[in-house]
Design a protein around this motif. Structure first.
Motif, PDB file in Angstrom:
ATOM      1  N   VAL A 188       0.865  -1.178   0.000  1.00 31.11           N
ATOM      2  CA  VAL A 188       0.000   0.000   0.000  1.00 31.11           C
ATOM      3  C   VAL A 188       0.902   1.228   0.000  1.00 31.11           C
ATOM      4  CG1 VAL A 188      -1.719   1.315   1.307  1.00 31.11           C
ATOM      5  CG2 VAL A 188      -1.861  -1.176   1.230  1.00 31.11           C
ATOM      6  N   THR A 189       0.634   2.192  -0.907  1.00 31.21           N
ATOM      7  CA  THR A 189       1.466   3.388  -1.017  1.00 31.21           C
ATOM      8  C   THR A 189       0.600   4.639  -0.949  1.00 31.21           C
ATOM      9  OG1 THR A 189       1.351   3.369  -3.424  1.00 31.21           O
ATOM     10  CG2 THR A 189       3.198   2.197  -2.401  1.00 31.21           C
ATOM     11  N   LEU A 249       9.740  -3.906  -6.768  1.00 35.60           N
ATOM     12  CA  LEU A 249      10.312  -3.002  -7.751  1.00 35.60           C
ATOM     13  C   LEU A 249       9.212  -2.003  -8.120  1.00 35.60           C
ATOM     14  CD1 LEU A 249      12.722  -2.250  -9.497  1.00 35.60           C
ATOM     15  CD2 LEU A 249      11.847  -3.797 -11.261  1.00 35.60           C
ATOM     16  N   VAL A 250       9.407  -0.754  -7.709  1.00 35.30           N
ATOM     17  CA  VAL A 250       8.350   0.249  -7.755  1.00 35.30           C
ATOM     18  C   VAL A 250       8.695   1.333  -8.765  1.00 35.30           C
ATOM     19  CG1 VAL A 250       7.107   1.997  -6.404  1.00 35.30           C
ATOM     20  CG2 VAL A 250       7.753  -0.179  -5.352  1.00 35.30           C
ATOM     21  N   SER A 251       7.702   1.766  -9.547  1.00 33.38           N
ATOM     22  CA  SER A 251       7.837   2.902 -10.455  1.00 33.38           C
ATOM     23  C   SER A 251       6.815   3.958 -10.057  1.00 33.38           C
ATOM     24  CB  SER A 251       7.591   2.469 -11.905  1.00 33.38           C
ATOM     25  OG  SER A 251       8.555   1.535 -12.323  1.00 33.38           O
ATOM     26  N   THR A 252       7.291   5.221  -9.948  1.00 26.20           N
ATOM     27  CA  THR A 252       6.394   6.304  -9.553  1.00 26.20           C
ATOM     28  C   THR A 252       6.955   7.638 -10.018  1.00 26.20           C
ATOM     29  OG1 THR A 252       5.303   7.375  -7.683  1.00 26.20           O
ATOM     30  CG2 THR A 252       7.519   6.544  -7.310  1.00 26.20           C
ATOM     31  N   ASN A 253       6.091   8.620 -10.192  1.00 30.04           N
ATOM     32  CA  ASN A 253       6.513   9.980 -10.509  1.00 30.04           C
ATOM     33  C   ASN A 253       6.645  10.839  -9.259  1.00 30.04           C
ATOM     34  OD1 ASN A 253       6.557   9.572 -13.321  1.00 30.04           O
ATOM     35  ND2 ASN A 253       4.334   9.847 -13.425  1.00 30.04           N
ATOM     36  N   ALA A 254       6.283  10.308  -8.103  1.00 33.74           N
ATOM     37  CA  ALA A 254       6.323  11.081  -6.865  1.00 33.74           C
ATOM     38  C   ALA A 254       7.756  11.269  -6.386  1.00 33.74           C
ATOM     39  CB  ALA A 254       5.503  10.387  -5.794  1.00 33.74           C
ATOM     40  N   SER A 255       7.980  12.357  -5.664  1.00 34.40           N
ATOM     41  CA  SER A 255       9.307  12.610  -5.094  1.00 34.40           C
ATOM     42  C   SER A 255       9.474  11.936  -3.740  1.00 34.40           C
ATOM     43  CB  SER A 255       9.542  14.110  -4.958  1.00 34.40           C
ATOM     44  OG  SER A 255       8.556  14.689  -4.112  1.00 34.40           O
ATOM     45  N   SER A 256       8.358  11.543  -3.130  1.00 32.22           N
ATOM     46  CA  SER A 256       8.415  10.799  -1.874  1.00 32.22           C
ATOM     47  C   SER A 256       7.118  10.005  -1.719  1.00 32.22           C
ATOM     48  CB  SER A 256       8.605  11.726  -0.677  1.00 32.22           C
ATOM     49  OG  SER A 256       7.492  12.577  -0.527  1.00 32.22           O
ATOM     50  N   ILE A 257       7.196   8.877  -1.077  1.00 31.17           N
ATOM     51  CA  ILE A 257       6.007   8.064  -0.826  1.00 31.17           C
ATOM     52  C   ILE A 257       6.100   7.449   0.564  1.00 31.17           C
ATOM     53  CG2 ILE A 257       5.629   7.467  -3.267  1.00 31.17           C
ATOM     54  CD1 ILE A 257       6.733   4.669  -2.624  1.00 31.17           C
ATOM     55  N   SER A 258       4.934   7.200   1.132  1.00 32.87           N
ATOM     56  CA  SER A 258       4.831   6.334   2.300  1.00 32.87           C
ATOM     57  C   SER A 258       4.353   4.979   1.813  1.00 32.87           C
ATOM     58  CB  SER A 258       3.835   6.902   3.314  1.00 32.87           C
ATOM     59  OG  SER A 258       4.249   8.175   3.772  1.00 32.87           O
ATOM     60  N   TYR A 259       4.845   3.924   2.410  1.00 36.53           N
ATOM     61  CA  TYR A 259       4.453   2.588   1.953  1.00 36.53           C
ATOM     62  C   TYR A 259       4.362   1.633   3.137  1.00 36.53           C
ATOM     63  CZ  TYR A 259       9.353   1.270   2.537  1.00 36.53           C
ATOM     64  OH  TYR A 259      10.593   1.024   3.078  1.00 36.53           O
ATOM     65  N   SER A 260       3.608   0.576   2.928  1.00 37.75           N
ATOM     66  CA  SER A 260       3.529  -0.492   3.921  1.00 37.75           C
ATOM     67  C   SER A 260       3.270  -1.802   3.207  1.00 37.75           C
ATOM     68  CB  SER A 260       2.417  -0.218   4.950  1.00 37.75           C
ATOM     69  OG  SER A 260       1.142  -0.312   4.324  1.00 37.75           O
ATOM     70  N   TYR A 261       3.651  -2.889   3.846  1.00 39.02           N
ATOM     71  CA  TYR A 261       3.315  -4.222   3.349  1.00 39.02           C
ATOM     72  C   TYR A 261       3.205  -5.167   4.529  1.00 39.02           C
ATOM     73  CZ  TYR A 261       8.224  -5.619   4.018  1.00 39.02           C
ATOM     74  OH  TYR A 261       9.456  -5.900   4.565  1.00 39.02           O
ATOM     75  N   LEU A 262       2.457  -6.230   4.330  1.00 38.89           N
ATOM     76  CA  LEU A 262       2.295  -7.264   5.349  1.00 38.89           C
ATOM     77  C   LEU A 262       3.319  -8.368   5.147  1.00 38.89           C
ATOM     78  CD1 LEU A 262      -1.586  -7.653   5.463  1.00 38.89           C
ATOM     79  CD2 LEU A 262      -0.134  -6.844   7.322  1.00 38.89           C
ATOM     80  N   THR A 263       3.751  -8.938   6.250  1.00 40.31           N
ATOM     81  CA  THR A 263       4.681 -10.059   6.168  1.00 40.31           C
ATOM     82  C   THR A 263       4.271 -11.161   7.133  1.00 40.31           C
ATOM     83  OG1 THR A 263       6.999 -10.770   6.440  1.00 40.31           O
ATOM     84  CG2 THR A 263       6.255  -8.967   7.843  1.00 40.31           C
ATOM     85  N   ASN A 264       4.367 -12.381   6.683  1.00 38.58           N
ATOM     86  CA  ASN A 264       4.276 -13.522   7.585  1.00 38.58           C
ATOM     87  C   ASN A 264       5.623 -13.707   8.287  1.00 38.58           C
ATOM     88  OD1 ASN A 264       1.577 -14.492   6.963  1.00 38.58           O
ATOM     89  ND2 ASN A 264       2.376 -15.015   4.948  1.00 38.58           N
ATOM     90  N   GLY A 265       5.634 -14.586   9.281  1.00 36.07           N
ATOM     91  CA  GLY A 265       6.902 -14.910   9.929  1.00 36.07           C
ATOM     92  C   GLY A 265       7.266 -14.021  11.099  1.00 36.07           C
ATOM     93  N   ILE A 266       6.405 -13.049  11.440  1.00 41.08           N
ATOM     94  CA  ILE A 266       6.623 -12.196  12.602  1.00 41.08           C
ATOM     95  C   ILE A 266       5.326 -12.177  13.403  1.00 41.08           C
ATOM     96  CG2 ILE A 266       7.196  -9.876  13.430  1.00 41.08           C
ATOM     97  CD1 ILE A 266       8.703  -9.417  10.839  1.00 41.08           C
ATOM     98  N   GLY A 267       5.418 -12.278  14.707  1.00 39.76           N
ATOM     99  CA  GLY A 267       4.211 -12.279  15.526  1.00 39.76           C
ATOM    100  C   GLY A 267       4.543 -12.058  16.986  1.00 39.76           C
ATOM    101  N   TRP A 268       3.536 -12.179  17.835  1.00 40.31           N
ATOM    102  CA  TRP A 268       3.755 -11.962  19.261  1.00 40.31           C
ATOM    103  C   TRP A 268       2.986 -12.992  20.079  1.00 40.31           C
ATOM    104  CZ3 TRP A 268      -0.462 -11.188  22.364  1.00 40.31           C
ATOM    105  CH2 TRP A 268      -1.620 -10.674  21.785  1.00 40.31           C
ATOM    106  N   LYS A 269       3.434 -13.162  21.316  1.00 43.79           N
ATOM    107  CA  LYS A 269       2.743 -14.002  22.280  1.00 43.79           C
ATOM    108  C   LYS A 269       2.969 -13.410  23.661  1.00 43.79           C
ATOM    109  CE  LYS A 269       1.879 -18.815  23.584  1.00 43.79           C
ATOM    110  NZ  LYS A 269       2.234 -20.232  23.339  1.00 43.79           N
ATOM    111  N   ALA A 270       1.906 -13.348  24.461  1.00 45.46           N
ATOM    112  CA  ALA A 270       1.988 -12.755  25.797  1.00 45.46           C
ATOM    113  C   ALA A 270       2.080 -13.847  26.859  1.00 45.46           C
ATOM    114  CB  ALA A 270       0.774 -11.868  26.064  1.00 45.46           C
ATOM    115  N   TYR A 271       2.843 -13.559  27.906  1.00 46.31           N
ATOM    116  CA  TYR A 271       3.013 -14.474  29.031  1.00 46.31           C
ATOM    117  C   TYR A 271       2.765 -13.698  30.327  1.00 46.31           C
ATOM    118  CZ  TYR A 271       5.422 -17.333  25.560  1.00 46.31           C
ATOM    119  OH  TYR A 271       5.735 -18.047  24.428  1.00 46.31           O
ATOM    120  N   TYR A 272       2.046 -14.331  31.252  1.00 50.75           N
ATOM    121  CA  TYR A 272       1.698 -13.672  32.506  1.00 50.75           C
ATOM    122  C   TYR A 272       2.024 -14.583  33.680  1.00 50.75           C
ATOM    123  CZ  TYR A 272      -1.119 -11.056  29.154  1.00 50.75           C
ATOM    124  OH  TYR A 272      -1.525 -10.335  28.066  1.00 50.75           O
TER     125      TYR A 272
END
Length: 420
Positions: free
Chosen positions: A60-61, A145-168
């Motif tokens: 997402v950009t 590999l991104v093509s754009t005419n903008a001089s700056s962009i914000s971007y995000s992407y989702l990834t598997n393989g990272i997560g969290w677990k809580a312990y009490y």
């Protein structure tokens, strides 16, 4: 091992691109990677490096772009067969007694079909091994590999393989509860000097949809205190740790979550006793004024200076002011059974039932026992015992509280009418 160090000059393809610090919003089984890129000296293509768990469709950009995802290449027989398809290589033919090396042309990689240069014989799935003349160069990086005419962009992407677990940990004697969060990273990427937050909740996802939580990172992060700052966003809880030094590839870090006192009560409960004696379950009921993310609770008690482990239980995401019932073990000193003693037809579709309950305390201490019984939603309670606390917390459950003296039993009856 790759590093995400975006404070310095980033990946360069056709012109200069600099990346801001990485933000990482961690869900229980995936993460959102978010950053900004300033594009200098031209309008063309550049690479956004990713983890090996990146979801190709999730980019997402902030500006209009066209892009393609490149997955890291690696050496394998299938890869080499495709690269050398139609060319001449050597093949070592083997059978039970001989080994022969011949020059062959690869006609197909799947299924494997080769043809000998000398004689032109064709072999389907031959027995032996290939000898390739060289290793072709491969691109071992994952990136957009991104093509754009903008001089700056914000971007995000989702990834598997990272997560969290809580312990009490919960000490049932002094009512102290401590929490910590494990952030695990099973990707090939090491994150350094990044901003970290995790989300407690249950966002619905699919292969083609993405939780739109990037606005969480609109404000700049500040160095985190010893405990995270908690923020409510769209019904979820965001726990912000601010700047974190490092999260290594294929590793995990543990961070403090909270340290608080809670209100608790110890209960012994028999659920739906049968005709045979059923042991009570030990339960700690917790009242709290703060949200508790899903996780594992370990319960302890302290006796004569020694700390004992009592048991462990899983909890789901729990909102503030919602009681938690933690079942952690059996109480073999308390038990109960229930027997149907009478059944009568009141009308054609209505029956009356009488049940006898026996509650037993085999210990040398006075103890209280709750007995929970599931009933049909249309059931009418026609009689209850005298001197024993009775409650109907819902249409489908009734319960009795019995105070039992040492080495004693209590017998009582109750009545129901139902169409079942």
């Amino acid at each position: 091992m790759k590093n995400f160090i975006f404070l310095v000059l980033g990946m360069i393809l056709l012109f200069s691109v600099s990346f801001a610090a990485t933000n990482l919003l961690v869900y229980d089984q995936m993460a959102l990677v978010y950053s900004n890129a300033a594009i200098k000296n031209g309008n063309d293509s550049f690479m956004i490096p990713t983890t090996n768990g990146a979801m190709p469709e999730s980019l997402v950009t902030s500006s209009s772009v066209s892009y393609r995802y490149h997955a890291a290449e690696s050496y394998s027989l299938d890869y080499l067969l495709k690269r050398f398809l139609g060319t001449t290589v050597q093949f070592q033919f083997t059978d039970s007694s001989t080994t022969v090396v011949k020059n062959v042309r690869i006609l197909s990689s799947n299924p494997i079909i080769i043809q000998t240069i000398d004689g032109g014989k064709v072999y389907f799935s031959p027995s032996g091994q290939f000898i390739f003349p060289s290793l072709p160069q491969i691109d071992s990086q994952n990136y957009f590999l991104v093509s754009t005419n903008a001089s700056s962009i914000s971007y995000s992407y989702l990834t598997n393989g990272i997560g969290w677990k809580a312990y009490y940990t919960l000490n049932v004697d002094n009512s102290s509860m401590n929490g910590e969060i494990e952030i695990w990273n099973k990707t090939d990427t090491t994150f350094k000097d990044f901003n970290l937050a995790f989300l407690s909740g249950n966002p619905f996802t699919s292969n083609t949809s993405q939780p739109q939580m990037t606005k969480t990172f609109a404000a700049a992060y500040t160095p985190s205190p010893s405990m995270p700052q908690v923020q409510s966003v769209e019904g979820y809880k965001i726990y912000n740790y601010g700047k974190v030094d490092e999260l290594d590839s294929n590793n995990a870090i543990f961070l403090p979550l909270f340290s608080k006192n809670v209100k608790l009560a110890k209960l012994n409960i028999v659920y739906n006793p049968s005709q045979n004696l059923t042991n009570a379950v030990q339960v700690v009921k917790i009242d709290h004024d703060f949200a508790i993310p899903a996780g594992v609770v370990s319960l302890y008690t302290t006796k004569d200076g020694m700390t004992y482990f009592l048991g462990q239980t899983n909890i789901t995401d729990t909102a503030s002011m919602v009681s938690l019932d933690l079942q952690y073990g059996q109480n073999f000193d308390l038990s109960a059974k229930q027997v149907e003693t009478q059944r009568t037809m009141v009308t054609k579709d209505l029956y009356g039932y009488t049940y006898q309950i026996t509650a037993v305390n085999s210990s040398s201490n006075t103890q209280s026992l709750w007995i929970y019984i599931s009933i049909p939603p249309d059931a009418i309670v026609t009689s209850t015992p005298t001197g024993i606390q009775f409650e109907r917390p819902s249409t489908t459950q009734i319960r009795f509280l019995v105070d039992l003296k040492p080495n004693s039993e209590e017998v009582f009856t109750y009545g129901l009418q139902t169409s079942y």
